[in-house]
Design a protein around this motif. Sequence first.
Motif, PDB file in Angstrom:
ATOM      1  N   LEU A   1     -13.011 -12.785  17.284  1.00 50.47           N
ATOM      2  CA  LEU A   1     -13.151 -12.567  18.727  1.00 50.47           C
ATOM      3  C   LEU A   1     -12.028 -13.209  19.524  1.00 50.47           C
ATOM      4  CD1 LEU A   1     -16.993 -13.112  19.123  1.00 50.47           C
ATOM      5  CD2 LEU A   1     -15.745 -10.944  19.051  1.00 50.47           C
ATOM      6  N   HIS A   2     -11.082 -13.832  18.842  1.00 48.36           N
ATOM      7  CA  HIS A   2     -10.022 -14.560  19.530  1.00 48.36           C
ATOM      8  C   HIS A   2      -9.080 -13.625  20.302  1.00 48.36           C
ATOM      9  CE1 HIS A   2      -7.754 -18.120  20.372  1.00 48.36           C
ATOM     10  NE2 HIS A   2      -6.663 -17.581  19.898  1.00 48.36           N
ATOM     11  N   HIS A   3      -8.849 -12.434  19.780  1.00 44.18           N
ATOM     12  CA  HIS A   3      -7.952 -11.481  20.464  1.00 44.18           C
ATOM     13  C   HIS A   3      -8.586 -11.037  21.780  1.00 44.18           C
ATOM     14  CE1 HIS A   3      -5.810  -7.775  21.362  1.00 44.18           C
ATOM     15  NE2 HIS A   3      -4.831  -8.283  20.650  1.00 44.18           N
ATOM     16  N   PRO A   4      -7.819 -10.990  22.865  1.00 44.33           N
ATOM     17  CA  PRO A   4      -8.377 -10.654  24.184  1.00 44.33           C
ATOM     18  C   PRO A   4      -9.124  -9.324  24.251  1.00 44.33           C
ATOM     19  CG  PRO A   4      -6.146 -11.491  24.427  1.00 44.33           C
ATOM     20  CD  PRO A   4      -6.395 -11.343  22.949  1.00 44.33           C
ATOM     21  N   THR A   5      -8.638  -8.290  23.571  1.00 48.49           N
ATOM     22  CA  THR A   5      -9.323  -6.996  23.617  1.00 48.49           C
ATOM     23  C   THR A   5     -10.668  -7.074  22.908  1.00 48.49           C
ATOM     24  OG1 THR A   5      -7.214  -5.818  23.711  1.00 48.49           O
ATOM     25  CG2 THR A   5      -9.146  -4.533  23.087  1.00 48.49           C
ATOM     26  N   ARG A   6     -10.703  -7.739  21.773  1.00 46.47           N
ATOM     27  CA  ARG A   6     -11.975  -7.885  21.053  1.00 46.47           C
ATOM     28  C   ARG A   6     -12.968  -8.711  21.867  1.00 46.47           C
ATOM     29  NH1 ARG A   6     -10.620  -8.819  14.646  1.00 46.47           N
ATOM     30  NH2 ARG A   6      -9.260  -7.014  14.409  1.00 46.47           N
ATOM     31  N   LEU A   7     -12.481  -9.766  22.497  1.00 50.66           N
ATOM     32  CA  LEU A   7     -13.349 -10.608  23.308  1.00 50.66           C
ATOM     33  C   LEU A   7     -13.886  -9.837  24.512  1.00 50.66           C
ATOM     34  CD1 LEU A   7     -14.625 -13.334  23.906  1.00 50.66           C
ATOM     35  CD2 LEU A   7     -12.470 -14.017  24.997  1.00 50.66           C
ATOM     36  N   ALA A   8     -13.023  -9.093  25.187  1.00 49.03           N
ATOM     37  CA  ALA A   8     -13.460  -8.300  26.345  1.00 49.03           C
ATOM     38  C   ALA A   8     -14.477  -7.248  25.925  1.00 49.03           C
ATOM     39  CB  ALA A   8     -12.250  -7.632  27.011  1.00 49.03           C
ATOM     40  N   LEU A   9     -14.235  -6.616  24.804  1.00 52.11           N
ATOM     41  CA  LEU A   9     -15.144  -5.589  24.299  1.00 52.11           C
ATOM     42  C   LEU A   9     -16.515  -6.186  23.973  1.00 52.11           C
ATOM     43  CD1 LEU A   9     -15.449  -2.636  23.351  1.00 52.11           C
ATOM     44  CD2 LEU A   9     -14.619  -3.383  21.129  1.00 52.11           C
ATOM     45  N   ALA A  10     -16.523  -7.300  23.261  1.00 53.74           N
ATOM     46  CA  ALA A  10     -17.789  -7.947  22.901  1.00 53.74           C
ATOM     47  C   ALA A  10     -18.528  -8.424  24.150  1.00 53.74           C
ATOM     48  CB  ALA A  10     -17.532  -9.116  21.961  1.00 53.74           C
ATOM     49  N   ALA A  11     -17.801  -8.977  25.103  1.00 57.51           N
ATOM     50  CA  ALA A  11     -18.437  -9.450  26.336  1.00 57.51           C
ATOM     51  C   ALA A  11     -19.058  -8.279  27.099  1.00 57.51           C
ATOM     52  CB  ALA A  11     -17.418 -10.179  27.203  1.00 57.51           C
ATOM     53  N   TYR A  12     -18.344  -7.178  27.187  1.00 53.27           N
ATOM     54  CA  TYR A  12     -18.863  -6.003  27.881  1.00 53.27           C
ATOM     55  C   TYR A  12     -20.124  -5.497  27.188  1.00 53.27           C
ATOM     56  CZ  TYR A  12     -19.014  -1.512  30.285  1.00 53.27           C
ATOM     57  OH  TYR A  12     -19.422  -0.425  31.036  1.00 53.27           O
ATOM     58  N   LEU A  13     -20.052  -5.381  25.858  1.00 49.01           N
ATOM     59  CA  LEU A  13     -21.201  -4.863  25.105  1.00 49.01           C
ATOM     60  C   LEU A  13     -22.394  -5.814  25.147  1.00 49.01           C
ATOM     61  CD1 LEU A  13     -19.431  -3.303  21.998  1.00 49.01           C
ATOM     62  CD2 LEU A  13     -20.608  -2.084  23.849  1.00 49.01           C
ATOM     63  N   SER A  14     -22.134  -7.101  25.365  1.00 51.97           N
ATOM     64  CA  SER A  14     -23.242  -8.061  25.421  1.00 51.97           C
ATOM     65  C   SER A  14     -24.116  -7.837  26.653  1.00 51.97           C
ATOM     66  CB  SER A  14     -22.716  -9.496  25.420  1.00 51.97           C
ATOM     67  OG  SER A  14     -22.123  -9.832  26.659  1.00 51.97           O
ATOM     68  N   ALA A  15     -23.571  -7.152  27.643  1.00 49.23           N
ATOM     69  CA  ALA A  15     -24.307  -6.919  28.887  1.00 49.23           C
ATOM     70  C   ALA A  15     -25.038  -5.582  28.915  1.00 49.23           C
ATOM     71  CB  ALA A  15     -23.349  -7.005  30.073  1.00 49.23           C
ATOM     72  N   CYS A  16     -24.936  -4.812  27.831  1.00 54.82           N
ATOM     73  CA  CYS A  16     -25.607  -3.508  27.821  1.00 54.82           C
ATOM     74  C   CYS A  16     -26.123  -3.206  26.416  1.00 54.82           C
ATOM     75  CB  CYS A  16     -24.659  -2.401  28.292  1.00 54.82           C
ATOM     76  SG  CYS A  16     -23.158  -2.227  27.322  1.00 54.82           S
ATOM     77  N   GLY A  17     -26.989  -2.232  26.322  1.00 54.12           N
ATOM     78  CA  GLY A  17     -27.516  -1.843  25.013  1.00 54.12           C
ATOM     79  C   GLY A  17     -26.439  -1.223  24.153  1.00 54.12           C
ATOM     80  N   GLU A  18     -25.765  -0.236  24.690  1.00 57.04           N
ATOM     81  CA  GLU A  18     -24.636   0.399  24.028  1.00 57.04           C
ATOM     82  C   GLU A  18     -23.778   1.061  25.085  1.00 57.04           C
ATOM     83  OE1 GLU A  18     -25.941   3.293  21.131  1.00 57.04           O
ATOM     84  OE2 GLU A  18     -26.570   4.699  22.649  1.00 57.04           O
TER      85      GLU A  18
END
Length: 119
Positions: A16-33
């Motif tokens: 999750l260290h890469h900014p795109t992966r972190l942003a993606l995971a953070a976004y997905l954490s706020a929604c079901g899919e």
Amino acid sequence: MTGEPGGPPPALDRELHHPTRLALAAYLSACGEAEFAVLRDYCQVSDSTLSKTLSALEKTGYVSIRKGYLGKRPRTWAALTLTGRRALAGHLTALEEIASAARRAGAEPEGDRSEPEED
């Protein structure tokens, strides 16, 4: 405690260290899919970059991918797995520890800093 001088460094998640992966995971954490195009637009990356990012996170078990159709058009949806949610929480905790340690170091009394004295 981690983040203390002489202690072990906080455990950042390499996946999750890469900014795109972190942003993606953070976004997905706020929604079901979320649908592929929504994620692509949010992360401001190309289809290819998002596809590779999702594949890497799916390989680690952090993201699940679902393919289907909306009408006659093929679609891809992604969701953060429980493993991914835990990894994100741990990564964010490690980032907070780093920031907290930096704030504490910056708040040390003046006498504790090694600055040249004025004559």
